[in-house]
Design a protein around this motif. Sequence first.
Motif, PDB file in Angstrom:
ATOM      1  N   MET A   1      40.772  50.004  -5.471  1.00 10.12           N
ATOM      2  CA  MET A   1      42.130  50.465  -5.420  1.00 10.12           C
ATOM      3  C   MET A   1      42.267  51.745  -4.361  1.00 10.12           C
ATOM      4  O   MET A   1      41.415  51.997  -3.804  1.00 10.12           O
ATOM      5  CB  MET A   1      42.378  51.278  -6.850  1.00 10.12           C
ATOM      6  N   THR A   2      43.553  52.528  -4.568  1.00  6.06           N
ATOM      7  CA  THR A   2      43.720  53.313  -3.119  1.00  6.06           C
ATOM      8  C   THR A   2      44.122  54.478  -4.011  1.00  6.06           C
ATOM      9  O   THR A   2      44.847  54.602  -5.027  1.00  6.06           O
ATOM     10  CB  THR A   2      45.071  52.438  -2.271  1.00  6.06           C
ATOM     11  N   ILE A   3      44.061  55.508  -3.126  1.00  8.42           N
ATOM     12  CA  ILE A   3      44.626  56.916  -3.617  1.00  8.42           C
ATOM     13  C   ILE A   3      45.904  57.203  -2.758  1.00  8.42           C
ATOM     14  O   ILE A   3      45.724  56.922  -1.525  1.00  8.42           O
ATOM     15  CB  ILE A   3      43.630  57.942  -3.468  1.00  8.42           C
TER      16      ILE A   3
ATOM     17  N   ALA B   1      56.523  53.846  -4.971  1.00  5.32           N
ATOM     18  CA  ALA B   1      55.618  53.509  -3.953  1.00  5.32           C
ATOM     19  C   ALA B   1      54.220  53.278  -4.530  1.00  5.32           C
ATOM     20  O   ALA B   1      53.418  52.353  -3.921  1.00  5.32           O
ATOM     21  CB  ALA B   1      55.618  54.469  -2.973  1.00  5.32           C
ATOM     22  N   ALA B   2      53.902  54.077  -5.323  1.00  2.83           N
ATOM     23  CA  ALA B   2      52.441  53.925  -5.952  1.00  2.83           C
ATOM     24  C   ALA B   2      52.255  52.541  -6.760  1.00  2.83           C
ATOM     25  O   ALA B   2      51.211  51.744  -6.603  1.00  2.83           O
ATOM     26  CB  ALA B   2      52.264  54.890  -6.920  1.00  2.83           C
ATOM     27  N   ALA B   3      53.598  52.142  -7.144  1.00  2.14           N
ATOM     28  CA  ALA B   3      53.445  50.657  -7.859  1.00  2.14           C
ATOM     29  C   ALA B   3      53.340  49.586  -6.783  1.00  2.14           C
ATOM     30  O   ALA B   3      52.599  48.757  -6.885  1.00  2.14           O
ATOM     31  CB  ALA B   3      54.302  50.531  -8.990  1.00  2.14           C
ATOM     32  N   ASP B   4      54.100  49.780  -5.778  1.00  2.00           N
ATOM     33  CA  ASP B   4      53.949  48.803  -4.497  1.00  2.00           C
ATOM     34  C   ASP B   4      52.722  48.659  -3.891  1.00  2.00           C
ATOM     35  O   ASP B   4      52.621  47.669  -3.597  1.00  2.00           O
ATOM     36  CB  ASP B   4      55.227  49.277  -3.662  1.00  2.00           C
ATOM     37  N   VAL B   5      52.224  49.816  -3.777  1.00  2.31           N
ATOM     38  CA  VAL B   5      50.759  49.619  -3.157  1.00  2.31           C
ATOM     39  C   VAL B   5      49.540  49.526  -3.994  1.00  2.31           C
ATOM     40  O   VAL B   5      48.254  49.524  -3.670  1.00  2.31           O
ATOM     41  CB  VAL B   5      50.732  50.719  -2.051  1.00  2.31           C
ATOM     42  N   HIS B   6      49.693  49.603  -5.223  1.00  4.67           N
ATOM     43  CA  HIS B   6      48.690  49.299  -6.259  1.00  4.67           C
ATOM     44  C   HIS B   6      47.573  50.512  -6.119  1.00  4.67           C
ATOM     45  O   HIS B   6      46.527  50.572  -5.940  1.00  4.67           O
ATOM     46  CB  HIS B   6      47.813  47.927  -6.030  1.00  4.67           C
ATOM     47  N   ILE B   7      48.200  51.639  -6.377  1.00  4.93           N
ATOM     48  CA  ILE B   7      47.656  52.992  -6.504  1.00  4.93           C
ATOM     49  C   ILE B   7      46.928  53.350  -7.508  1.00  4.93           C
ATOM     50  O   ILE B   7      47.157  52.931  -8.645  1.00  4.93           O
ATOM     51  CB  ILE B   7      48.583  54.217  -6.028  1.00  4.93           C
ATOM     52  N   SER B   8      45.649  53.992  -7.596  1.00  3.75           N
ATOM     53  CA  SER B   8      44.982  54.357  -8.723  1.00  3.75           C
ATOM     54  C   SER B   8      44.853  55.651  -8.974  1.00  3.75           C
ATOM     55  O   SER B   8      44.292  56.074 -10.268  1.00  3.75           O
ATOM     56  CB  SER B   8      43.572  53.648  -8.657  1.00  3.75           C
ATOM     57  N   HIS B   9      45.398  56.641  -8.176  1.00  2.00           N
ATOM     58  CA  HIS B   9      45.424  58.143  -8.312  1.00  2.00           C
ATOM     59  C   HIS B   9      46.318  58.536  -7.209  1.00  2.00           C
ATOM     60  O   HIS B   9      46.546  57.965  -6.230  1.00  2.00           O
ATOM     61  CB  HIS B   9      43.935  58.363  -7.906  1.00  2.00           C
TER      62      HIS B   9
END
Length: 136
Positions: A1-3, A89-97
Motif C-alpha cells: 500500500m501507499t502513504i 484522492a486517498a481512495a483513488d490511489v489505494h492509500i493505507s495511511h
Amino acid sequence: MTILVAVADDPMRERVLDVGLDLGRGLGQDLYVLHLVNETSADSDARRIRDEVREYVTGADVAVTVSVEQISHTGARSGPRTAQELLDAAADVHISHIVMGHTSKGLLGNLKDGSTAFAVADSAEIPVTIVPSMDQ
C-alpha cells in the motif's frame, strides 16, 4: 500500500515530508505526495512546489510519487471540503495511511473555515498522522 503525504505552500512542508519519509521507511511503503490546487492547470506556484518537493525527496530510500491535483469544487476552500478532496484522492490511489500538517488558525479561524486535518482524521477509515507546527 501507499502513504499519502499532503503538502501545502507553507513552512510545515519539510516537517510533513520528513514524517512521511520516516513512516515510509518504517512501514516499508511508498509515498504519494499530494498538493491540491484550485486552478484547472498547474500554475507557476504549483509547479514550483512540485519541483521543490521532488528535489527535497531526491535520493530518498523510499519510492515517492509527487502530484499536483485540482480541487474539483469552486469557491472558497473550507477545511471540510478540502478534507473530502484528500479523502477522495486517498481512495483513488489505494492509500493505507495519511500524513498532513496542522497549524492552528485560532478559535475564530476554526469556526469560520474548519480544520482540514481534524476533518480528515474524523472521517478517514485509515490511520492519519497529524504533524503539528512548531509553535503549537
